[in-house]
Design an enzyme around this catalytic site. Structure first.
Site, PDB file in Angstrom:
ATOM      1  N   ASN A 153       1.751   1.905 -12.975  1.00  0.00           N
ATOM      2  CA  ASN A 153       0.160   2.164 -13.398  1.00  0.00           C
ATOM      3  C   ASN A 153       0.135   3.471 -13.314  1.00  0.00           C
ATOM      4  O   ASN A 153       0.759   4.309 -12.957  1.00  0.00           O
ATOM      5  CB  ASN A 153      -0.352   1.564 -11.874  1.00  0.00           C
ATOM      6  CG  ASN A 153      -1.829   1.632 -11.794  1.00  0.00           C
ATOM      7  OD1 ASN A 153      -2.576   1.030 -12.618  1.00  0.00           O
ATOM      8  ND2 ASN A 153      -2.380   2.263 -10.704  1.00  0.00           N
TER       9      ASN A 153
ATOM     10  N   ASP B 236     -13.417   3.463 -13.425  1.00  0.00           N
ATOM     11  CA  ASP B 236     -14.703   4.016 -13.086  1.00  0.00           C
ATOM     12  C   ASP B 236     -15.096   5.060 -14.310  1.00  0.00           C
ATOM     13  O   ASP B 236     -14.422   5.462 -15.170  1.00  0.00           O
ATOM     14  CB  ASP B 236     -14.867   4.792 -11.573  1.00  0.00           C
ATOM     15  CG  ASP B 236     -13.610   5.761 -11.302  1.00  0.00           C
ATOM     16  OD1 ASP B 236     -12.917   6.311 -12.408  1.00  0.00           O
ATOM     17  OD2 ASP B 236     -13.450   6.010 -10.084  1.00  0.00           O
TER      18      ASP B 236
ATOM     19  N   HIS C  58      -9.826   5.730 -15.274  1.00  0.00           N
ATOM     20  CA  HIS C  58     -10.921   6.583 -14.680  1.00  0.00           C
ATOM     21  C   HIS C  58     -11.298   7.410 -15.895  1.00  0.00           C
ATOM     22  O   HIS C  58     -10.973   8.492 -16.179  1.00  0.00           O
ATOM     23  CB  HIS C  58     -10.083   7.800 -13.694  1.00  0.00           C
ATOM     24  CG  HIS C  58      -9.416   6.874 -12.682  1.00  0.00           C
ATOM     25  ND1 HIS C  58     -10.366   6.260 -11.448  1.00  0.00           N
ATOM     26  CD2 HIS C  58      -8.313   6.524 -12.082  1.00  0.00           C
ATOM     27  CE1 HIS C  58      -9.735   5.751 -10.783  1.00  0.00           C
ATOM     28  NE2 HIS C  58      -8.504   5.877 -10.892  1.00  0.00           N
TER      29      HIS C  58
ATOM     30  N   GLU D  80      -8.128   0.494 -12.243  1.00  0.00           N
ATOM     31  CA  GLU D  80      -9.008   1.516 -11.359  1.00  0.00           C
ATOM     32  C   GLU D  80     -10.334   2.023 -11.931  1.00  0.00           C
ATOM     33  O   GLU D  80     -10.683   3.284 -12.077  1.00  0.00           O
ATOM     34  CB  GLU D  80      -8.126   2.543 -10.836  1.00  0.00           C
ATOM     35  CG  GLU D  80      -6.894   2.011 -10.218  1.00  0.00           C
ATOM     36  CD  GLU D  80      -6.003   3.292  -9.622  1.00  0.00           C
ATOM     37  OE1 GLU D  80      -6.684   4.338  -9.607  1.00  0.00           O
ATOM     38  OE2 GLU D  80      -4.817   3.494  -9.229  1.00  0.00           O
TER      39      GLU D  80
ATOM     40  N   GLU E  54       1.942   6.479 -11.569  1.00  0.00           N
ATOM     41  CA  GLU E  54       1.585   7.890 -12.072  1.00  0.00           C
ATOM     42  C   GLU E  54       3.059   8.772 -12.311  1.00  0.00           C
ATOM     43  O   GLU E  54       3.243   9.908 -11.911  1.00  0.00           O
ATOM     44  CB  GLU E  54       0.676   8.606 -11.289  1.00  0.00           C
ATOM     45  CG  GLU E  54      -0.555   8.014 -10.898  1.00  0.00           C
ATOM     46  CD  GLU E  54      -1.530   8.626 -10.106  1.00  0.00           C
ATOM     47  OE1 GLU E  54      -1.374   9.664  -9.756  1.00  0.00           O
ATOM     48  OE2 GLU E  54      -2.843   8.039 -10.188  1.00  0.00           O
TER      49      GLU E  54
END
Ligand code: 9MR
Length: 354
Positions: free
Chosen positions: A207, A274, A243, A272, A166
């Site tokens: 990432n 979702d 996400h 990651e 990030e």
């Protein structure tokens, strides 16, 4: 081919449920165990030369029903918190591998690989690090020691590292973290070099979230990757956290975006995943969510160097979403009772299983 799963009509509701549970890797008794098991998500992904992973976290590992699915459906594991700085170097120079090791050992027992996460981040840092000022020389030494010690500890035991997490703002400018403010943008190249020295075989990733579609933040990674490559910095891949949230729309440029990074000679991965929604979850929203899971998996399969997909834990029971986005949730392919949702079946379909 003879099918060993009895038809739903003959079995009635209980039998249909058992078949469903079996399909999700849940054995429903000795009789069910003897039947031919449908392939797991991991096995389906392997047919494409990909992995299918899940994050997990230490407190959940006492839940036997949970660990049974974790150990069987997936072939790649990411520790959700156990390898972060606050956990691994809680006091300066004092390292604690308890949580990371627990997950690495469990993964090894289950013949799973590990995406290690994460070395350099602005969040979940210990107090000793954030509560005082550092000169650039001091902070560089702190960072180098942390990376070197942690990567050496897991050398040969992990598939990849999310080295920097990030690093960019939404507009593509560098995030003003302790690292950037004290060390300047060169901290990223340094971190990658130190990690590579400590474990030359681990795949090294940058990432981030909100880089699934093209746009300023994703462009920033594209430019950075080109720069790092030109300087000969060891970088293997870009992790797209993914996400996603139904209310913000599907990132329709995902596949093209993955492909442009591939063309730089980099691996890509959805790291990651979702897909959250505003609660309550309705059949309609769950169906839409399933479509998104299918599409993002197909996007990865369509791009040669997209190496795999990881969900940010597999069940709504242990999702980070409700705590951070009140009123939202239901983001994962299994529900809070560990029952497979439409998204799970969509994943199977995307991976070519029925
Ligand atoms: O899943 C993690 C959750 O348990 C922590 O409370 C949270 C703290 O920020 O971090 C979560 O994982 C994050 C990951 O490390 C980086 N990308 C965003 C994830 C969700 O916040």
């Amino acid at each position: 081919m003879r099918t060993t799963t009895p038809s739903r009509t003959r079995l009635g509701l209980a039998g249909a449920l058992a078949a469903l549970l079996m399909g999700a890797g849940l054995a429903t008794g000795p009789a069910a165990q003897a039947k031919e098991k449908p392939p797991t998500l991991a096995e389906l992904a392997q047919r494409h030369g990909r992995y299918f992973g899940s994050a997990t976290d230490n407190p959940e590992l006492t839940d036997g029903a949970y660990t049974a699915l974790l150990g069987s459906q997936f072939d790649m594991i990411t520790p959700g918190n156990g390898m972060k700085w606050y956990a691994t170097e809680p006091e300066q120079g004092v390292f604690d591998w308890t949580n990371g090791d627990e997950i690495v050992n469990l993964a090894r027992k289950n013949h799973q690989r590990v995406r290690a996460h994460t070395l350099v981040w602005h969040s979940q840092l210990p107090n000793w690090l954030t509560s005082r000022d550092w000169t650039p020389d001091e902070l560089r030494a702190v960072l180098k020691k942390h990376i070197t010690t942690e990567v050496r500890h897991y050398r040969g035991k992990v598939y990849s590292w999310d080295v920097v997490n990030e690093a960019f703002n939404e507009d593509g400018t560098y995030r003003e973290t302790i690292w950037y403010k004290t060390l300047g943008p060169g901290y990223i190249a340094d971190a990658l070099r130190w990690a590579h020295q400590a474990d030359p075989h681990a795949k090294l990733y940058l990432n981030d979230y909100n880089i699934e579609g093209t746009g300023p933040k994703s462009d920033a990674y594209y430019r950075l990757a080109q720069d790092l490559e030109a300087q000969g910095v060891p970088l293997d891949g870009i992790g797209f956290q993914a996400h996603l949230a139904l209310q913000y729309g599907y990132p329709s440029t995902l596949e093209d975006n993955l492909r442009r990074f591939s063309r730089l000679g980099l691996d890509t991965a959805l790291t990651e995943v979702d897909v959250r929604m505003q609660l309550p979850a309705t059949d309609e929203k769950l169906a839409q969510q399933a479509t998104w899971y299918r599409d993002l998996t197909k996007a990865c399969l369509a791009v040669r160097r997209c190496v795999g997909v990881t969900v940010w834990d597999y069940t709504d029971k242990y999702s980070w979403i409700p705590a951070v986005f009140p009123g939202e949730g239901a983001a994962l392919p299994w529900d809070e009772q560990l029952r497979p949702k439409p998204a799970y079946f969509a994943l199977r379909e995307a991976l070519g299983g029925k």
